[in-house]
Design a protein around this motif. Sequence first.
Motif, mmCIF file in Angstrom:
data_model
loop_
_atom_site.group_PDB
_atom_site.id
_atom_site.type_symbol
_atom_site.label_atom_id
_atom_site.label_comp_id
_atom_site.label_asym_id
_atom_site.label_seq_id
_atom_site.Cartn_x
_atom_site.Cartn_y
_atom_site.Cartn_z
ATOM 1 N N GLY A 94 52.157 12.704 -8.367
ATOM 2 C CA GLY A 94 50.438 12.730 -7.692
ATOM 3 C C GLY A 94 50.713 13.181 -6.456
ATOM 4 O O GLY A 94 50.001 13.678 -5.666
ATOM 5 N N VAL A 95 50.685 14.753 -7.008
ATOM 6 C CA VAL A 95 50.700 15.927 -5.831
ATOM 7 C C VAL A 95 49.774 16.760 -6.408
ATOM 8 O O VAL A 95 50.097 17.086 -7.515
ATOM 9 N N SER A 96 48.929 17.531 -5.688
ATOM 10 C CA SER A 96 48.273 19.087 -6.290
ATOM 11 C C SER A 96 49.230 20.182 -6.825
ATOM 12 O O SER A 96 49.698 20.381 -7.073
ATOM 13 N N ARG A 97 48.217 20.063 -8.505
ATOM 14 C CA ARG A 97 48.526 21.766 -8.905
ATOM 15 C C ARG A 97 49.247 22.428 -8.274
ATOM 16 O O ARG A 97 49.293 23.781 -8.351
ATOM 17 N N ALA A 98 48.076 23.105 -7.157
ATOM 18 C CA ALA A 98 47.508 23.807 -6.557
ATOM 19 C C ALA A 98 48.744 24.027 -5.619
ATOM 20 O O ALA A 98 49.490 25.397 -5.228
ATOM 21 N N VAL A 99 49.234 23.101 -5.145
ATOM 22 C CA VAL A 99 51.195 22.756 -4.356
ATOM 23 C C VAL A 99 51.653 23.515 -5.252
ATOM 24 O O VAL A 99 52.828 24.069 -4.402
ATOM 25 N N VAL A 100 52.415 23.079 -6.122
ATOM 26 C CA VAL A 100 52.796 23.608 -6.726
ATOM 27 C C VAL A 100 52.665 24.851 -7.280
ATOM 28 O O VAL A 100 54.087 25.877 -6.779
ATOM 29 N N VAL A 101 51.918 25.252 -7.486
ATOM 30 C CA VAL A 101 51.221 27.222 -7.360
ATOM 31 C C VAL A 101 52.276 27.502 -6.194
ATOM 32 O O VAL A 101 52.649 28.576 -5.590
ATOM 33 N N THR A 102 51.867 27.482 -4.554
ATOM 34 C CA THR A 102 52.251 27.840 -3.727
ATOM 35 C C THR A 102 53.174 27.373 -3.270
ATOM 36 O O THR A 102 53.701 28.411 -3.363
ATOM 37 N N ALA A 103 53.908 26.517 -3.560
ATOM 38 C CA ALA A 103 55.273 26.420 -3.836
ATOM 39 C C ALA A 103 56.450 27.663 -4.218
ATOM 40 O O ALA A 103 56.853 27.985 -3.941
ATOM 41 N N TRP A 104 55.576 27.911 -5.825
ATOM 42 C CA TRP A 104 56.420 27.902 -6.851
ATOM 43 C C TRP A 104 56.314 29.856 -6.241
ATOM 44 O O TRP A 104 57.178 31.053 -6.229
ATOM 45 N N GLN A 105 54.953 30.473 -5.492
ATOM 46 C CA GLN A 105 55.192 32.257 -4.907
ATOM 47 C C GLN A 105 55.848 31.880 -4.137
ATOM 48 O O GLN A 105 56.108 33.489 -3.890
#
Length: 493
Positions: A426-437
């Motif tokens: 239930g998390v935005s994919r944009a947050v995943v991108v931010t955590a990854w980078q």
Amino acid sequence: MRFPSALTILAVVTLAVWLLAFVIPSGAYERDADGAPVQGTYHRVGTGQSFTERLNDLFLSPVNGLYGIQDAKSGRVGPTMAGELYGSAGVFLFVLAIGAFITVVFATGALDRGIGLLAHRLRARGALLIAGVMTVFSVLGTVEGFAEETLGFYGLIVPLMLALGYDRLVATGTIIVGAGIGVLCSTVNPFATGVASSAAGISLGDGIALRFVMWLALTAVSIAYVIRYGRRVQRDPAKSLTGFLPGDREHARTDQEDGAGPPELTRTHRLVLVLLTLVFAFMIFSVVPWSSALTGRADATPYPWELGWSFPQLAALFLVAAALVGIAARLGEARLSSTIIQGAADFISPALVIVLARGVTVIMNNSGITDTVLHSIEGVVKGAPSAVFAVLVFVVNLPLAFLIPSTSGHATLAMPILAPLAGFAGVSRAVVVTAWQAASGWMNLWVPTTAVTIGGVALAKVGYDKYLRFVAPLLAVLAVLICAFVAVGAVFT
């Protein structure tokens, strides 16, 4: 002995994944209307692939990684299929285009002289010099991945820092940490945020508000850390972690007395710097989903003036901008053409890394193991609070960033797995991108597999062990702040 390049690592990964596909069972999720996997619907399926077909997938993996087409019915990817583009041809051309643009800008000498002029004007005020140079490098890092380009500034920054009574570690930290923090908190960096967003299936502008606030905070903390250490060395040179080389102190006094004037910034240089600023400002404007950003609703109707640009338009933008900068700087037709070609050639390495990494995902897709890998992680994510999930994404990517220091390759390889997990949590994919980078950027501040760090300490004549002692406390603070930002971002998005 040296660590293998990203291309070599990805070639090994390609072969390893191909072999593992014989062992890992095939499976699939049911998909919703947007093509996202539906949690709890995983089931085993058979691919019916023969050994010859699997061998063909391995052979064609780089080709499929560039322009493989995904069949609408079977879901398989191949260069002769009919359907949507699965390969990374758009991102590939975009990387070459921005490489051409950046190289043309450097060929004019405007950026080098601009930074040199800033350093000269602040040469008598140490704290302002550190803050000014780190801010410029951080801005360039967050918008265009400014990293390897910093290697050319050690000859300028090191003597200036020594002249102010600092040691070589202050100069090293100013350059590596300044640019590194910008890349860590990339807002629209095409080589990190851009590639990751493309692989995650979202817009480059999604999540830019969180990344911008994060960039402001982490840049301020990093500047304060370097200034604090520098002042300690100024007060008591014996507290320097690296000490001083023979001639450093004498060289510093000579530089202080040197009456050389500032680097000349001509009208042409000013025009090029204005064009550079306008191009990146327009890029940000063109990719941000303004209706969603201003209303807070993901499903908001786009405003009539929103452009909603993606990689095809951005590639064209930077090719046109490269030509405009060359014309404005009066490089001439022959030199402009050769510089654009040289710039594209210089960036072929990260472009190929993206292609190879995408080829790995094609093998996983055709062998039917992508959803199986997703399912194996689903059990960990299921029921986990969104904040915990975001922190886990950061932690899981740390070892991957060590093995694959190329942000582009790391993003292309990891995002097809990580992005669908966001829906499960239930998390935005944009947050995943931010955590990854953030994981990739945090590791690249210190790991010996990145040329920026190893090359930087070598140019500054600082021991790598001394640099690690210097940067370790800052890394700990940054890790805590990153986890806090991605956790809060996951909760509120």
